[in-house]
Enzyme design. Structure first.
Site, short mmCIF file in Angstrom:
data_model
loop_
_atom_site.label_atom_id
_atom_site.label_comp_id
_atom_site.label_asym_id
_atom_site.label_seq_id
_atom_site.Cartn_x
_atom_site.Cartn_y
_atom_site.Cartn_z
N ARG A 104 0.86 -1.18 0.00
CA ARG A 104 0.00 0.00 0.00
C ARG A 104 0.89 1.22 0.00
O ARG A 104 1.74 1.38 0.88
CB ARG A 104 -0.82 -0.08 1.28
N THR A 108 -0.75 7.68 -0.85
CA THR A 108 -2.05 7.61 -1.54
C THR A 108 -2.96 6.52 -0.96
O THR A 108 -4.16 6.52 -1.20
CB THR A 108 -1.86 7.30 -3.04
N ASP A 200 1.34 -1.38 12.55
CA ASP A 200 1.70 -1.89 11.23
C ASP A 200 2.06 -3.38 11.34
O ASP A 200 3.06 -3.74 11.95
CB ASP A 200 2.90 -1.09 10.68
N ASP A 203 5.56 -4.53 9.88
CA ASP A 203 6.70 -4.07 10.69
C ASP A 203 6.77 -4.81 12.02
O ASP A 203 7.86 -5.15 12.49
CB ASP A 203 6.59 -2.56 10.93
#
Ligand code: PRP
Ligand code: URA
Length: 209
Positions: A104, A108, A200, A203
């Site tokens: 992703r 944006t 995340d 991560d």
């Protein structure tokens, strides 16, 4: 319209809570994602059709059962879906696996596909797409688009946490795709992260931040 099934088994909710905790390090995080995926796959497959068979024990013949119907293909979305694949394969070691690589764009939030390799008979299989997070829904929609272009007909999505925005988007574009999740959270923040979520997923799995 597609269904949303929330798996509220106590073990799933207990492990999800530890997963969310900011203090959980990446080794434990990865183990928990694997365990959650295995438990959720167990729930998700509870309705699989079975066929009666006889089995010879060392002493006599027993009535048994074997899985019947369409075989399964697991399709993790790279990279965070990989840890779910590991857990599911412990439960279903002979399942075929396809991989879809999507990231992703952080500004944006649009999905970008960089890899796709699927079993050749994907159209004959029940496809279980797996990814820990359904946020805007862009990555899930893109992966289902790709799968359908390549012939897949029966597709389900399994995530650990879903945002209402992602559920709406996936079901608007693919109303035939049921969603299995351990939680539906409140909303997305201004950066497209799920609140309260778990941060995340990639991560935290791989210690890349
Ligand atoms: C994360 C996550 C999903 C996606 C969800 O992956 O694993 O694939 O974001 O967001 P969306 O619903 O808004 O598309 P990411 O793009 O961070 O890639 P990574 O797994 O390589 O870290
Ligand atoms: N991707 C993640 O890893 N976490 C989120 O909250 C949203 C997208």
């Amino acid at each position: 319209m597609g269904q949303v099934r929330v798996f509220d088994h106590p073990l799933i909710q207990h492990k999800l809570t530890i997963l969310r905790d900011r203090r959980t390090g990446h080794k434990e995080f990865r183990e928990l994602v694997e365990e959650l995926a295995m438990l959720m796959a167990f729930e998700a497959t509870s309705g699989l059709p079975v066929r009666s068979i006889d089995v010879a024990t060392p002493l006599a013949t027993a009535k048994g059962a074997t899985i019947a119907g369409q075989e399964i293909a697991v399709v993790p979305i790279l990279r965070a879906g990989l840890a779910m694949e590991t857990g599911i394969l412990r439960l279903m070691p002979t399942a075929r696996v396809g991989h879809v690589g999507i990231y992703r764009d952080p500004s944006t939030l649009e999905p970008h596909t960089y890899y796709c390799k699927l079993p050749p008979d994907i159209g004959e299989r029940q496809v279980l797409v797996v990814d820990p997070m359904l946020a805007t829904g862009g990555s899930a929609v893109e992966s289902v688009d790709l799968l359908k272009e390549r012939g897949a007909r029966t597709i389900r999505l399994m995530v650990l946490i879903a945002a209402p925005e992602g559920i709406r988007r996936l079901h608007a574009e693919h109303p035939d795709v049921d969603i299995y999740t351990a939680a539906v959270d409140e909303r997305l923040d201004d950066h497209g992260y799920i609140l309260p979520g778990l941060g995340d997923a990639g991560d935290r799995l791989y210690g890349t931040r």
